[in-house]
Design an enzyme around this catalytic site. Sequence first.
Site, short mmCIF file in Angstrom:
data_model
loop_
_atom_site.label_atom_id
_atom_site.label_comp_id
_atom_site.label_asym_id
_atom_site.label_seq_id
_atom_site.Cartn_x
_atom_site.Cartn_y
_atom_site.Cartn_z
N SER A 108 0.85 -1.19 0.00
CA SER A 108 0.00 0.00 0.00
C SER A 108 0.88 1.24 0.00
O SER A 108 1.97 1.23 0.58
CB SER A 108 -0.92 0.01 1.22
OG SER A 108 -0.17 0.05 2.42
N HIS A 122 -2.75 7.38 -4.43
CA HIS A 122 -2.84 6.23 -3.53
C HIS A 122 -2.97 4.97 -4.37
O HIS A 122 -3.61 4.97 -5.43
CB HIS A 122 -4.06 6.36 -2.61
CG HIS A 122 -4.53 5.05 -2.04
ND1 HIS A 122 -5.62 4.36 -2.55
CD2 HIS A 122 -4.05 4.31 -1.01
CE1 HIS A 122 -5.78 3.26 -1.85
NE2 HIS A 122 -4.86 3.19 -0.92
N HIS A 191 -20.37 12.43 4.48
CA HIS A 191 -20.69 13.61 5.29
C HIS A 191 -20.34 14.91 4.58
O HIS A 191 -20.77 15.97 5.01
CB HIS A 191 -19.97 13.53 6.64
CG HIS A 191 -18.47 13.55 6.54
ND1 HIS A 191 -17.75 12.50 6.04
CD2 HIS A 191 -17.57 14.51 6.87
CE1 HIS A 191 -16.47 12.80 6.07
NE2 HIS A 191 -16.32 14.01 6.57
N GLY A 274 -4.21 -4.91 15.25
CA GLY A 274 -3.01 -4.67 16.04
C GLY A 274 -1.77 -4.47 15.21
O GLY A 274 -0.66 -4.78 15.65
N GLY A 275 -1.92 -3.96 14.00
CA GLY A 275 -0.77 -3.71 13.14
C GLY A 275 0.09 -2.56 13.64
O GLY A 275 -0.23 -1.89 14.63
N ARG A 276 1.18 -2.32 12.94
CA ARG A 276 2.12 -1.28 13.35
C ARG A 276 1.52 0.09 13.04
O ARG A 276 1.29 0.45 11.88
CB ARG A 276 3.44 -1.46 12.61
CG ARG A 276 4.53 -0.46 13.03
CD ARG A 276 5.85 -0.85 12.38
NE ARG A 276 6.93 0.03 12.81
CZ ARG A 276 7.40 1.05 12.09
NH1 ARG A 276 6.87 1.32 10.90
NH2 ARG A 276 8.39 1.79 12.55
#
Length: 318
Positions: A108, A122, A191, A274-276
């Site tokens: 990514s 991106h 939004h 719980g990734g970095r």
Amino acid sequence: MLGHGNELEGEKAMSAIDLEAVKRYLLALQDSICRSLESMETKARFREDVWEYRQGRGGGRTRVIADGETFEKGGVNFSHVQGDQLPAAATSHRPELAGRRFQAVGVSLVIHPRNPYVPTSHANVRFFLAEKDGAEPVWWFGGGFDLTPYYPFMEDVVHWHRTALAACRPFGDEVYTRYKHWCDEYFYLKHRGETRGVGGLFFDDLNDWGFDRCFRFMRSVGDHYIPAYLPIVERRKDLPYGEREREFQAYRRGRYVEFNLIYDRGTLFGLQSGGRTESILMSLPPVARWGYDWRPEPGSREAELNDYLRPRDWLGEV
């Protein structure tokens, strides 16, 4: 389902999952993208951090470039993580997968240029494998790329989408249309009532074609990111700009932050699993601002962006 009848059914039956081949490709893709982006810089280079996934097994390597003449901040991240249970972000629309152990491997990236006339970009490509004892493994590919200009040029937007079309064309005439539409829907700030940018491609849960063909499609998307983006960077990186353009860029970057922290499925997956944290939030811009009910002056160059922040048939308008 996107398919071509019996030919694809046969290919699907013969396909076998090759996680190591996916991993090799993604590591090479990270290398290639970083080299190409560095070619636009005179001094800035990517810094690499190798990390371990503390909530399970595996890890990744994060590469970040900062304070360059062309790129104010950018990150290209590879990760391969394994866990005992898929997080909610991965099972909210696939509840039947809850409780399965998983492997996720992907690249990514987000690039935030310094010059406001160069769009932010991106891209990501990824593979998921969900397994459970006594059950068939479930796997899928996902990814895409999208463009977020501040001062848009129709020439750049058309080039971006023509390259996206080229990535999809070998896989069927309807593929670009489907994944372009999905991108418009996904990268939408509900939004705010606007798209994040001018779109591109987005796909997820892809396994209809069998492993081999799906893997080829993911590679095609990954391989077309640099041909889509670098010509735009080269055209715009030396255009003159001033404080007014930088302030507008920071304001629009605020919208980018809103999307990533509220809606982005990859960000939510990373945080929930719980990734970095540093690698997950590398997508955020170095500078952003918010102004209460700020609106561009009618008829100004800044106001022109409004007409780009909606789904459009970019290739049908030229």
